[in-house]
Design an enzyme around this catalytic site. Sequence first.
Site: not given
Length: 431
Positions: A138, A161, A187, A279, A303, A334, A357
């Site tokens: 990240s 981000y 993201t 994402k 998320h 995910d 996650g």
Amino acid sequence: MMFNPHKYGVHKVLQHIPLGAVFDAPYKAAVKKAVNIADLRLIAKSRAHKMVFDYLDAGSDDEISLRRGKDAYSELEMHYKVLAGIKPPLDLSTKIFGQDVKLPFFGCPTAGNRMFHWEGETAAAKAAEHHGTMYGLSSLATTGIAEISEIFKGPKVFQLYVWKDRELVKEVLAKAKEGNFNALALTVDFTWYGNRERDIRNDFSIPPKYSIKQTIEAIRKPAWTYDFLSHEPYTYACINSDVPADSLAAFVNSQIAPEFGWKDAEWLLGEWGGPAALKGVVRPEDAKKSVELGFSTVWVSNHGARQLETSPATINVLPSIRAAVGPDVEIIMDGGVQRGTDIVKALALGADSVGVGKPYLWGLAAGGTEGVIKAYEILRVELDRAMGLLGTPTIAALKKEGPSLIKPRHGSARDYPDMYAYDRGYGGGVV
């Protein structure tokens, strides 16, 4: 001014007093005996400070999406083949972002791993190395790109981000390229901060506010507390190692760009110049548009049910997204995955690989590197068993035959565990 032990050098004293191993011994023993991911969750809950565990464990608002995300897998039946003529070992290898990996699942890039255990992102990287899978870092990690690149030589994806500051973006992308990251994940479902009510009730902050309530909880959780107090304070190492992690809210508020649009995404692709995933996709139209724009990969995600409440379960929208982009576009999914059977269902219904996650973060919070390795091993064994019983010897065979093997059905009360299910981690738990 808030009292902060790190500013007084408490960690420099405590790091010479070897009590960490003593405090962590019972949790390490428990990790070794863990049978499933729900076991790791309970170990993490018993070791971590309540506000830290709830930050990891929670969803947004009433946590409806969090529960639905897991429940959705219970509404999918596996119509297995018999006499398939296969025998172990099965081939679980595949490609992610064009890179060879030994497993079709990997740990999603997640922020602030050192909050859960002092080893932080390095633990996840070592576990990925151990199992031969992808590693995701990240941009809000508490371990730097260079350090991860030294530890992990396998395929890596860097998550970014939607920042306002393009110079900051360029700087971070340059670091990722220098660190030999193979792919980028943008993201796009974090343009506002989700309403995570457990955090509000716990008065969540990094570092803790050292209130009476938080101090009492710290005393109750000596392994986590000693871990926190005996190591260097967290920083956002991928952005600026001088930025303390307690500036998260201020940094996010100053840098997140709600107005970030498709043109900005196109600019980012030009700056990166390599494989990239969008994402946070749950709509077929957005998936098609991302491919047309130049993204190599569609990452189906909500998320972790931590943003928009009542957003759909990702496994439910996956087939429509596969139909929209066709058979040749890479899809990562995910959301809600806590069993190897969940991974099988995602691969069968259109995913090329699956991100996890909470499972690996529960392992991290429970036992550091050993805990993450254990989480991956649990999922690997469950995946292997499910594929064998289903009659699919390879990931390619599972993906080819998947739609005929996985069929939806209407849920019933009997699908979901009894009144103690939340204590075992079903649906992510409740306050």
